[in-house]
Design a protein around this motif. Structure first.
Motif, PDB file in Angstrom:
ATOM      1  N   UNK A 271      45.718  51.099  40.570  1.00  0.00           N
ATOM      2  CA  UNK A 271      44.785  51.682  39.610  1.00  0.00           C
ATOM      3  C   UNK A 271      43.443  50.958  39.646  1.00  0.00           C
ATOM      4  N   UNK A 272      43.500  49.609  39.761  1.00  0.00           N
ATOM      5  CA  UNK A 272      42.253  48.842  39.812  1.00  0.00           C
ATOM      6  C   UNK A 272      41.467  49.157  41.077  1.00  0.00           C
ATOM      7  N   UNK A 273      42.195  49.310  42.196  1.00  0.00           N
ATOM      8  CA  UNK A 273      41.515  49.662  43.454  1.00  0.00           C
ATOM      9  C   UNK A 273      40.855  51.029  43.328  1.00  0.00           C
ATOM     10  N   UNK A 274      41.532  51.989  42.674  1.00  0.00           N
ATOM     11  CA  UNK A 274      40.961  53.320  42.494  1.00  0.00           C
ATOM     12  C   UNK A 274      39.691  53.265  41.653  1.00  0.00           C
ATOM     13  N   UNK A 275      39.740  52.487  40.563  1.00  0.00           N
ATOM     14  CA  UNK A 275      38.549  52.356  39.724  1.00  0.00           C
ATOM     15  C   UNK A 275      37.414  51.679  40.488  1.00  0.00           C
TER      16      UNK A 275
END
Length: 458
Positions: A271-275
């Motif tokens: 999720x952090x990589x996507x953000x």
């Protein structure tokens, strides 16, 4: 021949000084000298002709006065003067009809007897003599004059004619120098103004009292200053906008990176990589739009750039193809209505960017399943070309339509992504292409209608 003349002209140009004042003085003084030489030559010729007429008349009168003045049985009588006092420049001879010379005005000054009556020129005594011969019943009278005397008198008359000019020449030179210096004084004033300026002073140069030949140069210089000032302003705006707008995306990227570093499991890390990836895309898009806006404003600040006839309908189709994937992702009906063939002067890639930004804004703010229409048409008055983009979105309130053309201004809600630069880029491109952008409500679709109008090209 031309191949020989061209190097000669180049060598003359190389010798001439670069100073305009010196060149003017050289050319004017050369013209004065040439005019004086021509006047001197004409004065000499006129004086010689006048002397010829005067002395020819004098010679005729002398001969007429001697028609009955000598006895026919005179035997070579001379005047009995001292040889040193004799005048060999003006000679009188009297001959009998039998060929005997009975009188000569100077001893040893005998001239050949001339069979031709009237005026003639003869070579004698190492020079040229003008001879007038007249025949009476018993005598032939000859009156002769040395042509050197006539020429001497002509030179004296010519010098007396040129004497005032020689006296006035220094005054004329001073007057020319003063006139040239006075005429070039405004040019020197402009030079001093420019020399005293700071590097950032691009204010117009005063063209008061400048010569007509120099005034266009100063006018073009002022136009250049104006274009450079606009380019500097565009650069300063870009730096200010970039510093202001990139601060928040960079801070967000730093926070997202920290969130990625603190992620405790694979799901949180994903999720952090996507953000972080979305944040990088937004920052990239913002930088691209800032650079695009800076380029377009710089182009608007430099008019006269290369333009070519652009098929507006073909540009519209290319822009539709660029935006089609985003429209399909949101199930938006994106299409080109029946359009007129129209050509406008400009840059095809810049106009494609203009249409793409209008379509991108319309697709971005139109709800999913909505509709966006593009149309190119000629105005009803036949004097303009119009490109229209309409959507079924929420539109923009009338009091906010002028404001959204500015940088970083967004007057729509719904949380649609964007930096508020799309319409500012459209405005900059339109200004560079002498077009006008207008926003109003779409009577067909109920959303916003953006119209770009090119007056006078239909």
């Amino acid at each position: 021949m031309m191949e020989k003349i061209t190097p000669a002209l180049q060598s003359v140009r190389a010798v001439l000084p670069r100073s305009l004042r010196t060149r003017l003085l050289i050319f004017i003084l050369a013209a004065i000298v040439l005019a004086g030489a021509v006047q001197g030559a004409l004065a000499y010729r006129g004086a010689l002709a006048e002397a010829d007429t005067l002395f020819d008349y004098h010679m005729q009168q002398t001969a007429l006065a001697l028609r009955s003045g000598l006895p026919v049985d005179a035997q070579g009588l001379g005047p009995g003067l001292d040889p040193e006092d004799e005048n060999h420049e003006f000679i009188v001879q009297v001959w009998t009809n039998e060929g005997l010379r009975i009188f000569e005005s100077a001893v040893g000054a005998a001239l050949p007897q001339i069979a031709v009556l009237g005026f003639t020129d003869v070579q004698a005594r190492g020079g040229t003599y003008r001879v007038f011969s007249m025949q009476t019943r018993s005598q032939v009278i000859q009156v002769a004059q040395n042509m050197a005397a006539r020429r001497g008198m002509a030179r004296a008359l010519a010098l007396r004619t040129l004497a005032p000019l020689a006296f006035m020449a220094p005054l004329l030179v001073l007057a020319v120098w003063w006139g040239v210096s006075r005429s070039l004084a405004p040019v020197e004033r402009v030079r001093r103004q420019l020399a005293q300026r700071q590097a950032d002073d691009l204010s117009p140069v005063s063209d008061a009292q400048l010569p007509d030949e120099v005034q266009p140069l100063v006018s073009e210089l002022n136009l250049l200053f104006e274009r450079v000032q606009r380019a500097f302003d565009a650069q300063q705006h870009f730096v200010a906008d970039a510093a202001h707008e990139l601060r928040s995306p960079l801070a967000a990227l730093r926070l997202q990176l920290q969130g990625l570093q603190r992620a405790g499991d694979d799901a949180a890390r994903a999720a952090a990589i996507e953000r972080l990836s979305s944040g990088i895309d937004r920052a990239t898009r913002l930088v691209e739009q800032l650079l695009t806006l800076a380029r377009q404003e710089a182009g608007a600040a430099a008019p006269g750039a290369h333009t070519e006839p652009v098929d507006l309908q073909a540009v519209a189709q290319l822009a539709l193809a660029d935006v089609a994937p985003a429209a399909q992702a949101r199930s938006i009906d994106l299409g080109l209505l029946d359009s007129d063939a129209a050509t406008v002067p400009g840059n095809a890639e810049a106009l494609r960017m203009l249409v793409r930004n209008l379509l991108d804004n319309a697709v971005k703010y139109t709800p999913a399943g909505g509709r966006v229409d593009l149309q190119v048409r000629r105005a009803a008055d036949g004097q303009a070309v119009e490109l229209t983009v309409e959507d079924s979105g929420p539109g923009i309130a009338e009091e906010h339509r002028a404001r959204v053309m500015q940088r970083f201004v967004r007057e729509t809600s719904d949380g649609a992504p964007g930096s508020g630069l799309g319409l500012a880029i459209v405005q900059a491109i339109a200004q560079a292409h002498s077009a006008v952008v207008a926003l109003d409500a779409s009577p067909r679709l109920g959303g916003l209608r953006a119209t770009v109008r090119w007056p006078g090209v239909a």
